[in-house]
Scaffold this motif. Sequence first.
Motif, short mmCIF file in Angstrom:
data_model
loop_
_atom_site.label_atom_id
_atom_site.label_comp_id
_atom_site.label_asym_id
_atom_site.label_seq_id
_atom_site.Cartn_x
_atom_site.Cartn_y
_atom_site.Cartn_z
N GLY A 10 3.69 6.05 6.10
CA GLY A 10 2.65 6.85 5.48
C GLY A 10 2.12 6.19 4.23
O GLY A 10 2.88 5.84 3.32
N LEU A 11 0.80 6.02 4.17
CA LEU A 11 0.14 5.43 3.00
C LEU A 11 -0.75 6.45 2.30
O LEU A 11 -1.65 6.08 1.54
CB LEU A 11 -0.71 4.22 3.43
CG LEU A 11 0.04 3.03 4.03
CD1 LEU A 11 -0.95 1.99 4.56
CD2 LEU A 11 0.98 2.40 3.01
N GLY A 12 -0.51 7.74 2.57
CA GLY A 12 -1.33 8.78 1.98
C GLY A 12 -0.99 9.07 0.53
O GLY A 12 -0.21 8.36 -0.11
N SER A 65 4.99 9.29 0.45
CA SER A 65 4.33 8.11 1.00
C SER A 65 4.90 6.84 0.38
O SER A 65 5.48 6.86 -0.71
CB SER A 65 2.82 8.18 0.76
OG SER A 65 2.52 7.89 -0.60
N LEU A 66 4.71 5.73 1.06
CA LEU A 66 5.18 4.45 0.54
C LEU A 66 4.53 4.14 -0.80
O LEU A 66 5.18 3.63 -1.72
CB LEU A 66 4.88 3.33 1.54
CG LEU A 66 5.29 1.92 1.11
CD1 LEU A 66 6.79 1.82 0.93
CD2 LEU A 66 4.79 0.87 2.11
N VAL A 67 3.26 4.48 -0.94
CA VAL A 67 2.52 4.19 -2.17
C VAL A 67 3.17 4.88 -3.36
O VAL A 67 3.42 4.27 -4.41
CB VAL A 67 1.05 4.65 -2.04
CG1 VAL A 67 0.28 4.28 -3.29
CG2 VAL A 67 0.41 4.04 -0.80
N ASN A 68 3.47 6.16 -3.22
CA ASN A 68 4.09 6.89 -4.32
C ASN A 68 5.52 6.45 -4.58
O ASN A 68 5.95 6.35 -5.73
CB ASN A 68 4.05 8.40 -4.03
CG ASN A 68 2.79 9.06 -4.57
OD1 ASN A 68 2.58 9.11 -5.77
ND2 ASN A 68 1.94 9.52 -3.68
N GLN A 69 6.26 6.15 -3.53
CA GLN A 69 7.64 5.70 -3.72
C GLN A 69 7.71 4.33 -4.38
O GLN A 69 8.58 4.07 -5.20
CB GLN A 69 8.38 5.69 -2.39
CG GLN A 69 8.61 7.08 -1.81
CD GLN A 69 9.74 7.09 -0.80
OE1 GLN A 69 10.88 6.80 -1.13
NE2 GLN A 69 9.41 7.43 0.44
N ASN A 103 -2.42 -4.97 0.19
CA ASN A 103 -1.87 -5.36 -1.10
C ASN A 103 -1.27 -4.17 -1.83
O ASN A 103 -1.79 -3.05 -1.74
CB ASN A 103 -2.97 -5.94 -2.00
CG ASN A 103 -3.76 -7.04 -1.33
OD1 ASN A 103 -3.23 -8.07 -0.98
ND2 ASN A 103 -5.06 -6.80 -1.14
N PHE A 104 -0.20 -4.41 -2.60
CA PHE A 104 0.43 -3.37 -3.40
C PHE A 104 0.59 -3.86 -4.84
O PHE A 104 0.77 -5.05 -5.08
CB PHE A 104 1.80 -2.99 -2.84
CG PHE A 104 1.73 -2.32 -1.49
CD1 PHE A 104 1.57 -0.95 -1.39
CD2 PHE A 104 1.82 -3.07 -0.33
CE1 PHE A 104 1.50 -0.33 -0.15
CE2 PHE A 104 1.77 -2.46 0.92
CZ PHE A 104 1.60 -1.09 1.01
N GLY A 105 0.56 -2.92 -5.77
CA GLY A 105 0.78 -3.26 -7.17
C GLY A 105 -0.44 -3.88 -7.81
O GLY A 105 -1.58 -3.67 -7.37
N PRO A 106 -0.25 -4.70 -8.87
CA PRO A 106 -1.38 -5.30 -9.57
C PRO A 106 -2.29 -6.11 -8.65
O PRO A 106 -3.48 -6.24 -8.93
CB PRO A 106 -0.70 -6.20 -10.61
CG PRO A 106 0.62 -5.54 -10.87
CD PRO A 106 1.05 -4.96 -9.55
N ARG A 107 -1.72 -6.66 -7.58
CA ARG A 107 -2.53 -7.45 -6.67
C ARG A 107 -3.57 -6.61 -5.94
O ARG A 107 -4.49 -7.14 -5.33
CB ARG A 107 -1.62 -8.16 -5.67
CG ARG A 107 -2.24 -9.39 -5.04
CD ARG A 107 -1.31 -10.05 -4.06
NE ARG A 107 -0.12 -10.57 -4.72
CZ ARG A 107 0.85 -11.21 -4.08
NH1 ARG A 107 0.78 -11.37 -2.78
NH2 ARG A 107 1.89 -11.68 -4.74
N ALA A 108 -3.43 -5.30 -6.00
CA ALA A 108 -4.39 -4.42 -5.35
C ALA A 108 -5.65 -4.19 -6.17
O ALA A 108 -6.57 -3.51 -5.72
CB ALA A 108 -3.73 -3.08 -5.05
#
Length: 473
Positions: free
Chosen positions: A249-251, A256-260, A287-292
Amino acid sequence: MPATMTSRVLLLVGVVLTAHKFLCTAYVGGDGFSVEFIHRDSVKSPYRDPSLTAPARVLEAARRSTSRAAALSRSYDRADAPSADGAVSELTSRPFEYMMAVNVGTPPTRMLAIADTGSDLIWLNCSNGAGAPGLAAARHARAPAPAPAPAPPPGVQFNSSNSTTFGLVSCGSGACRALPEASCADSKCGYLYSYGDGSQSTSGLLSTETFTFADDQGNRGDRAMRVANVNFGCSTTMIGSFIGDGLVGLGGGDLSLVNQLGADTSLGRRFSYCLVHYSINASSVLNFGPRAAVTEPGASTTPLIPSEMKTYYTVDLRSVKIGNKTFAAPQQYPVIVDSGSTLTYLANELVDPLVKELTRRVKLPPAKSPEELLPLCFDVSGVGEGQVAAMIPDVTLELGGGAAVTLKSENTFVVLHEGTLCLAVVALQFPPVSIIGNIAQQNMHVGYDLDKGTVTFAPADCASARSSGSVYI
């Protein structure tokens, strides 16, 4: 304290990110990480049908998109409705378009999971858990009844008994409380997700595990990023057929992975993707983090607006513009930005004048829409691809906060049949959900920042950027 010991302590403080409310600890470089975002029709996908032509694949995607739009609408309708069974979180089966690889456990098991911006919970196919206390019992306790005999899930299964970092989540934990509905089995947090009419379901226990992501950096070399104590559903019972080894889950919801990844860590709650054109046999990038961060020229940022469903990334659409013609959206018109939907769905008040204006401006003979799925089609047989693109005017979406997103011909039209070019924008069939789909997002770097509450769009050559690594900067 000796200098060497001080350095080591500082290094640990800077690198080891301590547990947040869901006990997620990340070991990560300062610029974040990137992974492949694999379209289900990509040559890298095990679900690609090699017998289909390119237009036939797009037609199949359009069919899936219609089903997904209906599913998202039903989710909105049920957002405030209580569950009939406190142990069941009733979801609607949603067709998907993109996948990502995750490596789960210690030692890691590689799994190819659906990546869904319209879902929160991470869940993976697990074995019956003979070596993990509680899982085997949960398999029987959580199985829906009456029901046909569980079919073994396809693909890879994660065997928790082989991992030294596997754990189960207690009923009283914050992660368990974050589930829409939960149940207790021997004080462990259980769930049952029932899809659609009940013919499909998955159940198991909420668990924790170390996830390892192979960092995909184009020509910058390979790294791996490890995240400990990720909360996920270890699914031990599957009824019906499911594609993939699970779902990530990217919601916008808490699980979600994003929040975790982002809560109380240096990564922040942000991610982005750059979707290559559907005709190119290449993976996109996630991409995740600053790279996003979306920093390309022409970037345009719009605020996220409150939604009935926290999961969905909802923005305010003010108007649609072609040349000097502007068509105002209904007042306070929310739309979901969704990578899992192929088509774009808008209100009749926008689609009808859009179709009329495009019919007037595009000097191509009309054609019948395959299966009458799309509202406007042209006969482009014998016309060069470059010539066609030059004949299609840009369409601009004017969003809240003064943002403007320009859609080129590749974002508004698709070839659904050999020689037939159709508008990939459809009149809304399933109120109250309007959607900006992934065709409209091709060759754009799209960034979601939950900390700032924004979505940013920037034009990009995603295939070239992936090769050069420029999207990651």
